[in-house]
Design an enzyme around this catalytic site. Structure first.
Site, PDB file in Angstrom:
ATOM      1  N   ARG A  16      40.990  53.658  22.911  1.00 56.72           N
ATOM      2  CA  ARG A  16      42.005  52.791  23.506  1.00 56.72           C
ATOM      3  C   ARG A  16      41.760  52.693  25.008  1.00 56.72           C
ATOM      4  NH1 ARG A  16      47.339  56.755  22.941  1.00 56.72           N
ATOM      5  NH2 ARG A  16      46.658  58.336  24.450  1.00 56.72           N
ATOM      6  N   MET A  68      40.746  51.783  28.762  1.00 60.34           N
ATOM      7  CA  MET A  68      39.496  51.325  29.363  1.00 60.34           C
ATOM      8  C   MET A  68      38.307  51.545  28.444  1.00 60.34           C
ATOM      9  SD  MET A  68      39.186  51.805  33.448  1.00 60.34           S
ATOM     10  CE  MET A  68      39.182  53.596  33.473  1.00 60.34           C
ATOM     11  N   ASP A  98      35.318  65.878  20.728  1.00 54.19           N
ATOM     12  CA  ASP A  98      36.078  66.694  21.672  1.00 54.19           C
ATOM     13  C   ASP A  98      35.164  66.910  22.872  1.00 54.19           C
ATOM     14  OD1 ASP A  98      37.280  68.667  23.186  1.00 54.19           O
ATOM     15  OD2 ASP A  98      37.528  70.097  21.550  1.00 54.19           O
ATOM     16  N   TYR A 104      43.203  66.848  39.547  1.00 54.32           N
ATOM     17  CA  TYR A 104      42.605  65.545  39.238  1.00 54.32           C
ATOM     18  C   TYR A 104      41.591  65.148  40.307  1.00 54.32           C
ATOM     19  CZ  TYR A 104      42.400  60.577  37.992  1.00 54.32           C
ATOM     20  OH  TYR A 104      41.985  59.321  37.627  1.00 54.32           O
ATOM     21  N   THR A 137      48.301  54.665  32.565  1.00 57.78           N
ATOM     22  CA  THR A 137      48.981  54.371  33.827  1.00 57.78           C
ATOM     23  C   THR A 137      50.243  53.538  33.646  1.00 57.78           C
ATOM     24  OG1 THR A 137      47.644  52.367  34.179  1.00 57.78           O
ATOM     25  CG2 THR A 137      46.782  54.431  35.067  1.00 57.78           C
TER      26      THR A 137
END
Length: 259
Positions: free
Chosen positions: A20, A22, A73, A164, A202
């Site tokens: 799903r 991008m 994974d 991040y 987002t």
């Protein structure tokens, strides 16, 4: 539906986190321009559905499937080697790796959860390393293109995003070092640094656009068009680059008009 072009005709591309967002957009755009795509993700139902959709749209006149789903994974090296092996078994080679899988986490050094820090680094940085390590043996004979998805958080500091930002800066460093190491095999390695993009990850974020000269989020198609370029032979002399695609957000300090 037939192909749009042959810009990546018969190239084999493995995209992590492709079920799903991008990643799905990258898979569809690459397939539309002639690639065989391996959709690698933990999300089995969504990944298989996307593979079926791509096969229904782009196998006209070919007589075979152009998309394959594999369970992946990204934090597990054996899972990576199995995914690469499945790609080679089905399509005969591996030409393009798009390290797209990632998570978005918040927290400063002061208040970040230690376990969440480790999980973020494991998925967003170590996952790229493991993918590259698994892919290189399949690419060494004929060369290839590795595209690591970072973020503008890997170009500038990002308030309250310690894990991040650290992971995404690490992706840039890993990309540049690997471009030097893998160049003799004609394996190109570049990093892509999107700003805010309209994706499920987002969707819940609230933000203004005062710092973005173009005044909006990116569409996933716009990011995928850059991935297509880097996957194609059009970028054959590009390696070790970190490419911002952010509407100008990192161009400078967009001060208030009355400042």
């Amino acid at each position: 539906m037939s192909r749009v072009s042959d810009r990546v005709a018969e190239k084999v591309a493995l995209i992590s986190g492709a079920a799903r967002g991008m990643g799905a957009s990258h898979a569809q755009v690459l397939a539309a321009h002639g690639a065989n795509v391996v959709i690698a993700d933990l999300l089995e139902d969504e990944g298989r559905a996307l593979a079926e959709k791509i096969n229904a749209e782009f196998n006209t006149g070919i007589g075979r499937d152009v998309a394959l789903f594999v369970h992946l994974d990204v934090t597990d090296y054996e899972s990576w080697t199995a995914a690469v092996g499945a790609a080679v078994e089905r399509f005969g080679t591996l030409d393009v790796l798009v390290n797209n899988a990632g998570i978005f986490t918040r927290g400063s050094v002061e208040d970040a959860d230690v376990d969440e820090w480790r999980r973020t680094i494991e998925i967003d940085l170590t996952g790229n390393f493991l993918g590259m390590k698994a892919a290189v043996p399949a690419m060494k004979a004929a060369g290839g293109s590795i595209i690591n998805i970072s973020s503008i958080a890997g170009l500038v500091g990002f308030k309250n995003r310690a894990a991040y930002a650290a992971a995404k800066w690490g992706v840039q460093g890993l990309t540049k070092t690997s471009a030097m190491d893998l160049g003799p095999y004609n394996i190109r390695v570049n990093s892509v640094h999107p700003g805010s993009v309209k994706t499920p990850m987002t969707a819940g974020l609230k933000r203004g656009f005062g710092q973005i000269p173009l005044g909006r989020d990116a569409e996933t198609q716009e990011i995928s068009d850059l991935i297509l370029f880097l996957a194609s032979d059009e970028s054959s002399f590009m390696t070790g680059a970190n490419l911002a695609i952010d509407g100008g957000e990192t161009a400078g300090n967009n001060l208030r008009q009355d400042a």
